[in-house]
Write a protein that holds these residues in place. Sequence first.
Motif, short mmCIF file in Angstrom:
data_model
loop_
_atom_site.label_atom_id
_atom_site.label_comp_id
_atom_site.label_asym_id
_atom_site.label_seq_id
_atom_site.Cartn_x
_atom_site.Cartn_y
_atom_site.Cartn_z
N LEU A 66 0.62 -1.21 -0.09
CA LEU A 66 0.15 -0.07 -0.06
C LEU A 66 0.71 1.16 -0.13
CD1 LEU A 66 -3.04 -1.04 2.38
CD2 LEU A 66 -2.82 -1.08 -0.09
N THR A 67 2.04 1.13 0.66
CA THR A 67 2.85 2.30 0.41
C THR A 67 3.33 2.57 -0.99
OG1 THR A 67 3.89 1.82 2.67
CG2 THR A 67 5.14 3.37 1.10
N ALA A 68 3.69 1.56 -1.62
CA ALA A 68 4.01 1.48 -2.96
C ALA A 68 2.78 1.99 -3.86
CB ALA A 68 4.46 0.01 -3.57
N ALA A 69 1.79 1.61 -3.40
CA ALA A 69 0.57 1.94 -4.32
C ALA A 69 0.29 3.55 -4.13
CB ALA A 69 -0.63 1.14 -3.93
N TYR A 70 0.47 4.00 -2.74
CA TYR A 70 0.01 5.38 -2.57
C TYR A 70 1.10 6.32 -3.24
CZ TYR A 70 -0.41 9.63 0.41
OH TYR A 70 -0.46 10.70 1.05
N GLU A 71 2.28 6.08 -3.11
CA GLU A 71 3.52 6.79 -3.67
C GLU A 71 3.56 6.87 -5.31
OE1 GLU A 71 5.05 8.98 -2.21
OE2 GLU A 71 4.78 8.61 -0.08
N LEU A 72 3.07 5.69 -5.70
CA LEU A 72 3.27 5.48 -7.29
C LEU A 72 2.18 6.15 -8.05
CD1 LEU A 72 4.68 1.82 -7.52
CD2 LEU A 72 5.81 3.87 -8.27
N ARG A 73 0.81 6.17 -7.26
CA ARG A 73 -0.18 6.72 -7.78
C ARG A 73 0.05 8.51 -7.69
NH1 ARG A 73 -6.52 6.29 -5.77
NH2 ARG A 73 -5.38 6.89 -3.72
N LYS A 74 0.66 8.94 -6.59
CA LYS A 74 0.97 10.28 -6.80
C LYS A 74 2.15 10.69 -7.72
CE LYS A 74 2.32 10.78 -2.34
NZ LYS A 74 3.09 11.76 -1.45
N ALA A 75 2.89 9.62 -8.33
CA ALA A 75 3.87 10.13 -9.03
C ALA A 75 3.05 9.90 -10.63
CB ALA A 75 4.95 8.89 -9.37
N GLY A 76 1.89 9.62 -10.77
CA GLY A 76 1.19 9.61 -12.01
C GLY A 76 0.91 8.09 -12.40
N TYR A 77 1.13 7.11 -11.82
CA TYR A 77 0.86 5.72 -12.30
C TYR A 77 -0.60 5.38 -12.36
CZ TYR A 77 5.97 4.93 -12.88
OH TYR A 77 7.31 5.24 -13.33
N ASP A 78 -1.10 4.66 -13.06
CA ASP A 78 -2.41 3.87 -12.64
C ASP A 78 -2.13 2.49 -12.22
OD1 ASP A 78 -4.86 2.92 -12.99
OD2 ASP A 78 -4.96 2.03 -15.08
N VAL A 79 -2.59 2.52 -10.94
CA VAL A 79 -2.08 1.57 -10.07
C VAL A 79 -3.31 0.56 -9.69
CG1 VAL A 79 -1.35 0.97 -7.53
CG2 VAL A 79 -0.37 2.99 -9.01
N LYS A 80 -3.32 -0.70 -9.61
CA LYS A 80 -4.36 -1.59 -9.00
C LYS A 80 -3.47 -2.78 -8.18
CE LYS A 80 -8.14 -3.95 -9.69
NZ LYS A 80 -9.48 -3.40 -9.24
N VAL A 81 -4.29 -2.78 -6.97
CA VAL A 81 -3.65 -3.73 -5.88
C VAL A 81 -4.66 -4.88 -5.78
CG1 VAL A 81 -2.95 -4.01 -3.46
CG2 VAL A 81 -3.03 -1.72 -4.84
N LEU A 82 -4.07 -6.13 -5.91
CA LEU A 82 -4.71 -7.35 -5.60
C LEU A 82 -4.39 -7.77 -4.49
CD1 LEU A 82 -4.28 -9.04 -9.26
CD2 LEU A 82 -6.09 -7.69 -8.48
N GLU A 83 -5.34 -8.01 -3.56
CA GLU A 83 -5.16 -8.66 -2.23
C GLU A 83 -6.00 -9.85 -1.83
OE1 GLU A 83 -4.56 -9.75 1.39
OE2 GLU A 83 -3.34 -8.15 0.66
N TYR A 84 -5.16 -11.04 -1.54
CA TYR A 84 -5.82 -12.43 -1.21
C TYR A 84 -6.97 -12.32 -0.17
CZ TYR A 84 -6.55 -17.24 0.23
OH TYR A 84 -6.82 -18.37 0.49
N GLN A 85 -6.63 -11.61 0.97
CA GLN A 85 -7.60 -11.36 1.97
C GLN A 85 -8.94 -10.63 1.74
OE1 GLN A 85 -5.61 -12.25 6.12
NE2 GLN A 85 -4.21 -10.91 4.83
#
Length: 339
Positions: A66-85
């Motif tokens: 989620l840290t990666a997702a949060y920072e990468l979206r701020k950088a302008g990437y289209d981010v999708k996170v897949l979580e098993y739980q």
Amino acid sequence: MKDMLQSPTRRQLLSMIGKTAGATAMYQAMTTLGFASESSFKETMDLKGAPPGASIVILGAGLGGLTAAYELRKAGYDVKVLEYQNRGGGRSWTLNSGDKYTELGGEEVTCDFEEGNYFNGGPWRLPSHHYAVFHYCKQFGVEMQPFIQTNDRAYLHRTDHFNGVPQRLGDVKNDIQGHVAELLSKSVNVGGLDRSVNTEDKEKLLEGLKGWGVLDKDYRYRASNETSKHRGFSVFPGGGLMPDAKPSKPLPISEILDSGMWADIYGNHMTYAHQPTMFQPVGGMGKIGDAFTRECRDMIEFNAKVTKIHQDDSGVTVDYVDSNSPDGATKTIRADWCV
């Protein structure tokens, strides 16, 4: 036989160390391998320059993902996170009174402890040098409070020692300190350190040992009002018609060493990772995972069991199914990169 000869993974190695030698040895091994060292975080990340339309799929909604997702979206990437739980936060989670949890084997556990109590299913506390975690907690509004790592009024117990009577941790700690100071003062007084220190240093060392170990004028660690100010009184001082104060009796050094309580005191509470002040989120460690999940919720797909990852020259394809329905239809997501 071939599988048995293969080198263990880092996770397996650390797990074996923890099971055989305890948590302290495992943490030391982690530090040596560079997994538990002080955070190098100095300031907020400022990632920029995402190519137009660039996409990233992140596997796992733990704090790292989620840290990666949060920072990468701020950088302008289209981010999708897949979580098993069915939740975010990974190991940073808390079970509260009334919660139900289904273990991997299928058994359901109900938390029937009293209202207001909770259990941290993963980490319990934060060392003061976890700068990055504190940065995000402050940014996301996670309230912190001190975690009491050592309680000198807690008890240590050995069935076969001290007639089975529990001993206060603080008493044992002060008695060890006093006995060691007495032994050191004897070494200084018989001249064993003459080659290392001069007369003036020797006098200063003896005076310091007397104060550190609460020794008497003859450099002995004995029951007195002074030692009791540190380890507690047998009868505490009062006023009016209260009885006179009565010093408590120190434990003999031979019994302390024989009981093994020395290891209890200095094995887990004196390491760098457990130095005060420790912290914890108000309401449990899950508050950190909840905060990260709240900030990244629109990027996360829960119950996503990844079944296949394929990388080619132009990107990455990830296949996954609904983790609640193992026989469900396979879904596919395509991205430029996978974390």
